[in-house]
Design an enzyme around this catalytic site. Structure first.
Site, short mmCIF file in Angstrom:
data_model
loop_
_atom_site.label_atom_id
_atom_site.label_comp_id
_atom_site.label_asym_id
_atom_site.label_seq_id
_atom_site.Cartn_x
_atom_site.Cartn_y
_atom_site.Cartn_z
N GLU A 195 0.82 -1.22 0.00
CA GLU A 195 0.00 0.00 0.00
C GLU A 195 0.85 1.27 0.00
O GLU A 195 0.58 2.20 -0.76
CB GLU A 195 -0.93 0.00 1.21
CG GLU A 195 -1.81 1.23 1.34
CD GLU A 195 -2.83 1.37 0.23
OE1 GLU A 195 -3.28 2.51 -0.03
OE2 GLU A 195 -3.19 0.34 -0.38
N GLU A 196 1.88 1.31 0.83
CA GLU A 196 2.58 2.57 1.06
C GLU A 196 3.89 2.74 0.31
O GLU A 196 4.34 3.86 0.11
CB GLU A 196 2.82 2.77 2.56
CG GLU A 196 1.56 2.67 3.42
CD GLU A 196 0.44 3.64 3.01
OE1 GLU A 196 0.65 4.48 2.12
OE2 GLU A 196 -0.66 3.53 3.57
N SER A 595 -11.67 8.86 1.97
CA SER A 595 -10.40 8.46 2.54
C SER A 595 -9.78 9.63 3.30
O SER A 595 -10.39 10.11 4.26
CB SER A 595 -9.47 7.92 1.44
OG SER A 595 -8.35 7.28 1.99
N ASP A 670 -13.21 -3.03 4.32
CA ASP A 670 -12.13 -2.12 3.94
C ASP A 670 -10.82 -2.56 4.59
O ASP A 670 -10.64 -2.41 5.80
CB ASP A 670 -12.51 -0.70 4.37
CG ASP A 670 -11.61 0.37 3.75
OD1 ASP A 670 -10.45 0.05 3.43
OD2 ASP A 670 -12.06 1.52 3.61
N HIS A 702 -12.06 -0.50 0.20
CA HIS A 702 -11.90 0.96 0.28
C HIS A 702 -12.52 1.68 -0.91
O HIS A 702 -12.92 2.84 -0.79
CB HIS A 702 -10.41 1.29 0.40
CG HIS A 702 -10.13 2.68 0.86
ND1 HIS A 702 -10.67 3.22 2.01
CD2 HIS A 702 -9.35 3.67 0.32
CE1 HIS A 702 -10.23 4.46 2.17
NE2 HIS A 702 -9.44 4.75 1.16
#
Length: 725
Positions: A195-196, A595, A670, A702
């Site tokens: 994800e990051e 978000s 999510d 999400h």
């Protein structure tokens, strides 16, 4: 009299013809009425003279991979088509995922999404010359199947282990043995890296195909997050490792597998376990692997060179920043084996730098109060770099060429807006994809001097449809806050806008670090919803607050250690500025976001409760204590170090300030921003005795989509806006 009547009739018919068609939510989210076209499967071939695309035969309706000339943009033949891709009675999808020598293609069938960037599938290798199709593995779906540079092997991940399939002998070799769900991952990333740090495949063939460098994640001590899945008679729990701020991360190690000796070496990345390895990349030398090593605070980045034979390393470059360092994929090792290029914010803006292979800076190549946003590549024969930047405006993107010595810079794109490019292998041609806030993608082929060779896609049909429905794009504006900060924004106005009227405004916000919403580019379904609302008599406005990207380090990183504070102040100032405009009703201003934007809209309706009449928060973070370690600590450090930074801008802690109408929306499945955020914000609002509405979407992630979900979601939000703003 007859003439006058005829003129009146003509005027009436003209007026009727110019009345825009009514946009429906079904047009946007089901029918694809406003879809635009692109060049599918675009890929430059090794010869530098041709490129491929996926086309459809108008007579047979079969898809095929077309080889096209750069010189005139015309198709010169089909490399293969759907009719070649039948395997055991099953038709495989067409792909342009060629191996290095372009003799084979990897094809993914029956894909199943896992997280944002990962999926598993049944993979096949198609030999173009022989038409032979080889199944990568009959033993279960695989992840990240990748053909070796020499075309003889395929590496893939299954059940957290790394495998190699020999395409000549068809022998499948399992090269790791300890893979285990929620414990050990080989060759893939854990959730938070995917994800990051924006990558999921975590193994890489060496240039000579003799080695594979791969990540191993030991997640044993990472806390487990559980999500209830409501599908069966008795709901099940989906469990995965998700490190939250201040909690334990996975321990990451890097390994090198020798495909000839069948041996694995461990790369020496130091004794510190609580660190990140955000990238590894082979140099031009197949015996040297570059490893990015970053501390947990993410403000120190080291480049290590690892010896593929021994695993020994040495640090060749160290960069430190008083805030944090953004990771990208621009590092480019030159074919001369003596130099490399990378981007850095060393002077406060993201620019290109040239280093020798020992890590000594030779020069800064680009300079100015603007940012490099993408490095396309280097033509070493002409010593020319090709890149995308914000030099014209932070709202725009243009393509440039410059000599490695920083001289003879020239602009290759000339239409204002957002330009992206795909270059031929030898950089003698490029395909330019241009759009603006008022015009969809316009794709053209150019030679190295910028001369137009051919229009590949003009999207005239999409333009005509947009005109028929009165979609005219956004108008940009700037204003200066009480703090003296100039902010950029846009508005979407009704097609029959009357400056003497007073319009309600719905503001749209994201606002997260390094993001950008106010950009001169054609947008998708979300912006089409804004045009739909404009037809209902609303103005939709958006402001990019401090902390957003592409205006230099000082503007982006001023929110460090205090996420939400300055951003909320800027959105409130934006609302106040809008309220002063003669055509806006100051008592009817709302805000919504998704978000990070949901976090922002939640703060605005609590901290800015006297300004906003309405807010919608979709999948919001409501306390950064609930989000993941890498993202959150990059901007706030840990809760143990910076408790105030976490709590002073958490909507949960300001629930008692809520005024106006509030709609809270979340998907229960999510994996990114957990449903927990909305649950606990709901509880805080309930205990504060504040009325609000909420909607949850069962098992949705999400993105909250699938089937009729998007349509239902936007119907819900539309009704809330129409009834309350």
């Amino acid at each position: 009299m007859k003439k006058s009547l005829a003129i009146l009739m003509l005027m009436g018919s003209t007026s009727f013809a110019q009345t825009p068609k009514k946009i429906t939510l079904e047009d946007i989210f089901q029918k694809g009425t406003f879809d635009t076209k692109t060049v599918t499967g675009l890929r430059s071939l090794n010869d530098g003279k041709t490129y491929v695309s996926i086309e459809t035969n108008p007579e047979t309706h079969l898809k095929y991979v077309a080889r096209n000339n750069y010189s005139d943009g015309k198709t010169i033949g089909a490399i293969f088509s759907e009719k070649d891709l039948f395997y055991k009675g099953r038709k495989l999808p067409v792909s342009t995922n060629f191996n290095k020598d372009e003799r084979k293609v990897i094809i993914a069938d029956e894909e199943e999404a896992i997280y944002r960037r990962s999926s598993k599938a049944n993979y096949y290798v198609f030999d173009i010359a022989t038409k032979k199709i080889t199944e990568v593995s009959p033993n279960g779906k695989q992840l990240f199947a990748t053909i070796s540079p020499d075309g003889n092997k395929v590496a893939f991940v299954r059940d957290n282990n790394l495998y190699i399939k020999d395409l000549n002998t068809e022998v499948e070799e399992k090269i790791t043995q300890d893979g285990e769900k929620n414990n050990i991952i080989n060759g893939g990333t854990d959730w938070v890296y995917e994800e990051e740090f924006s990558f999921a495949k975590a193994f890489f063939w060496s240039p000579d195909s003799k080695s594979i460098a791969y990540y191993k994640f030991n997640e044993t001590n990472v806390p487990v997050y559980s999500m209830t899945i409501y599908e069966k008679l008795y709901p099940t729990e989906y469990q995965y490792k998700y490190p939250k701020p201040g909690e334990k991360n996975a321990i990451v190690s890097i390994h090198l597998y020798d495909t000839q000796q069948k041996q694995t070496k461990t790369v020496d990345i130091g004794e510190e376990k609580d660190q990140y390895i955000p990238r590894i990349k082979w140099t031009q030398d197949p015996n040297i692997l570059c490893v990015f090593r970053m501390n947990r605070h993410q403000n120190k980045l080291e480049y290590l060179f690892a010896d593929a034979k021994t695993g020994n390393t040495k640090v060749i470059l160290t960069e430190e920043n008083k805030y944090y360092i953004n990771i990208n994929d621009d590092l480019t090792f030159l074919q001369n084996g003596k130099q490399f290029i990378h981007t850095s914010e060393l002077d406060g803006f993201n620019h290109l730098y040239l280093y020798d292979i020992s890590g000594k800076m030779i020069r800064q190549i680009t300079k100015g109060n603007w940012e490099i946003t993408k490095l396309y590549g280097v033509n070493e024969e002409s010593s020319t770099l090709y890149y995308q930047s914000t030099e014209s405006s932070p709202l725009q993107r243009d393509i440039y060429a410059v000599q490695i010595n920083g001289k003879n810079k020239r602009k290759l794109s000339h239409q204002p807006g957002t330009n992206n490019a795909t270059f031929s292998t030898d950089f003698s041609y490029y395909i330019l994809n241009h759009s603006s806030a008022k015009s969809p993608a316009y794709i053209t082929l150019h030679d190295r001097k910028g001369k137009l060779v051919r229009i590949l896609e003009d999207n005239n049909q999409a333009k005509t449809i947009a005109q028929e429905y009165g979609i005219k794009g956004s108008e940009f504006f700037q204003f200066t806050t009480s703090s003296g900060i100039e902010l950029n924004g846009y508005m979407v106005k009704p097609v029959d806008f009357d400056p003497t009227k007073k319009y309600p405004v719905l503001m749209y916000v994201y606002g997260g670090p390094g993001s950008q919403n106010v950009a001169d580019s054609w947008s998708g379904s979300r912006s089409l919803w804004f045009s739909y609302l404009a037809q209902q008599g609303y103005i939709v406005a958006c402001v990019d607050n401090r902390g957003t990207g592409f205006r230099g380090q000082a503007f982006q990183k001023c929110t460090y250690l205090n996420l939400g504070k300055l951003e909320t102040e800027d959105q409130i100032e934006g609302a106040k500025w809008l309220a002063k405009q003669s055509f806006i009703d100051p008592d009817r201003i709302g805000i919504w976001g998704w978000s990070y934007g949901g976090y922002m809209s939640s703060l605005c309706i609590t901290k800015g409760a006297d300004i906003f009449k309405l807010a919608i928060a979709v999948a919001p973070v409501t306390t950064w204590r609930y989000y993941d370690s890498i993202y959150t600590e990059r901007y706030l450090r840990t809760p143990q170090e910076n408790a105030e930074g976490y709590d002073q801008n958490s909507p949960i802690n300001f629930a008692d300030r809520l005024k106006g109408k509030f709609l809270l929306i979340h998907g229960t499945g999510d994996d990114n921003v957990h449903f927990q955020n909305s649950i606990m914000f709901s509880e805080a609002l309930i205990q504060a005795n504040k009325p609000f509405e909420q909607a949850y979407y069962p098992n949705k992630n999400h993105g909250i989509y699938g089937g009729n979900t998007s349509l239902h979601l936007y119907n819900k939000m539309t009704a809330f806006v129409l009834e309350n703003l």
